[in-house]
Scaffold this motif. Structure first.
Motif, short mmCIF file in Angstrom:
data_model
loop_
_atom_site.label_atom_id
_atom_site.label_comp_id
_atom_site.label_asym_id
_atom_site.label_seq_id
_atom_site.Cartn_x
_atom_site.Cartn_y
_atom_site.Cartn_z
N ALA A 10 0.83 -1.20 0.00
CA ALA A 10 0.00 0.00 0.00
C ALA A 10 0.87 1.25 0.00
N PHE A 11 1.89 1.28 0.84
CA PHE A 11 2.74 2.46 0.90
C PHE A 11 3.66 2.58 -0.31
N ASP A 41 18.93 -2.41 -4.38
CA ASP A 41 19.49 -3.69 -4.82
C ASP A 41 20.86 -3.96 -4.23
N HIS A 42 21.58 -2.90 -3.89
CA HIS A 42 22.94 -3.05 -3.38
C HIS A 42 23.03 -2.82 -1.87
N ALA A 43 21.89 -2.75 -1.20
CA ALA A 43 21.88 -2.45 0.22
C ALA A 43 21.36 -3.64 1.02
N GLU A 44 21.72 -3.65 2.28
CA GLU A 44 21.16 -4.62 3.20
C GLU A 44 19.72 -4.19 3.50
N PRO A 45 18.89 -5.10 4.00
CA PRO A 45 17.48 -4.74 4.23
C PRO A 45 17.28 -3.49 5.10
N ARG A 46 18.03 -3.36 6.19
CA ARG A 46 17.86 -2.17 7.04
C ARG A 46 18.31 -0.90 6.32
N GLN A 47 19.32 -1.02 5.48
CA GLN A 47 19.75 0.13 4.68
C GLN A 47 18.68 0.47 3.65
N SER A 48 18.02 -0.53 3.10
CA SER A 48 16.93 -0.29 2.15
C SER A 48 15.80 0.46 2.83
N PHE A 49 15.54 0.12 4.08
CA PHE A 49 14.50 0.84 4.82
C PHE A 49 14.87 2.31 4.96
N LEU A 50 16.12 2.57 5.25
CA LEU A 50 16.59 3.95 5.35
C LEU A 50 16.43 4.66 4.01
N PRO A 64 4.93 8.45 6.72
CA PRO A 64 3.67 7.98 7.31
C PRO A 64 3.89 7.32 8.67
N ASP A 65 2.93 7.50 9.56
CA ASP A 65 3.05 6.97 10.91
C ASP A 65 3.39 5.48 10.97
N PRO A 66 2.73 4.61 10.20
CA PRO A 66 3.09 3.18 10.29
C PRO A 66 4.56 2.91 9.94
N ILE A 67 5.09 3.64 8.97
CA ILE A 67 6.50 3.44 8.62
C ILE A 67 7.38 3.98 9.75
N TRP A 68 6.99 5.08 10.34
CA TRP A 68 7.72 5.64 11.47
C TRP A 68 7.74 4.64 12.63
N LEU A 76 11.88 -5.84 11.79
CA LEU A 76 10.65 -5.53 11.07
C LEU A 76 10.91 -4.51 9.96
N ALA A 77 11.78 -3.55 10.22
CA ALA A 77 12.12 -2.54 9.22
C ALA A 77 12.77 -3.19 7.99
N GLY A 78 13.66 -4.13 8.24
CA GLY A 78 14.31 -4.84 7.13
C GLY A 78 13.33 -5.64 6.31
N ASP A 79 12.43 -6.35 6.99
CA ASP A 79 11.42 -7.13 6.28
C ASP A 79 10.49 -6.23 5.48
N PHE A 80 10.10 -5.10 6.06
CA PHE A 80 9.25 -4.14 5.36
C PHE A 80 9.94 -3.65 4.09
N ALA A 81 11.22 -3.31 4.19
CA ALA A 81 11.94 -2.79 3.02
C ALA A 81 12.06 -3.82 1.92
N VAL A 82 12.30 -5.07 2.28
CA VAL A 82 12.40 -6.13 1.27
C VAL A 82 11.07 -6.26 0.53
N LEU A 83 9.97 -6.21 1.25
CA LEU A 83 8.65 -6.31 0.63
C LEU A 83 8.30 -5.04 -0.15
N TYR A 84 8.79 -3.91 0.29
CA TYR A 84 8.49 -2.62 -0.32
C TYR A 84 9.13 -2.47 -1.69
#
Length: 85
Positions: A10-11, A41-50, A64-68, A76-84
């Motif tokens: 969604a985001f 593509d060249h970042a770790e999941p947590r870096q992708s979140f950043l 957005p608040d949920p991402i915050w 969770l941030a890493g998993d979110f970024a991989v899916l994003y």
């Protein structure tokens, strides 16, 4: 994980809409998004979140608040970024 997947999709869709509103043509939108995807593509999941968070800043959009809220949980941030992306 299904809720996180739905949230990330969604985001991601809303993020796609923001460059469409701020760029003058579709090639500019493609350039903006390709830059994000190439970096992710060249970042770790947590870096992708950043990178996702920085993209909001780059477009002068409030994170957005949920991402915050997700940002407080590293795994969770890493998993979110991989899916994003």
């Amino acid at each position: 994980m299904a809720a996180l997947s739905s949230l990330s999709r969604a985001f991601a869709g809303l993020m796609f809409d923001d460059p469409c509103d701020s760029c003058q043509d579709y090639s500019s939108v493609q350039t903006e998004l390709q830059r994000l995807f190439d970096a992710a593509d060249h970042a770790e999941p947590r870096q992708s979140f950043l990178l996702v968070c920085l993209q909001y800043d780059r477009l002068f959009r409030v994170l957005p608040d949920p991402i915050w809220w997700i940002s407080g949980t590293f795994s969770l941030a890493g998993d979110f970024a991989v899916l994003y992306t």
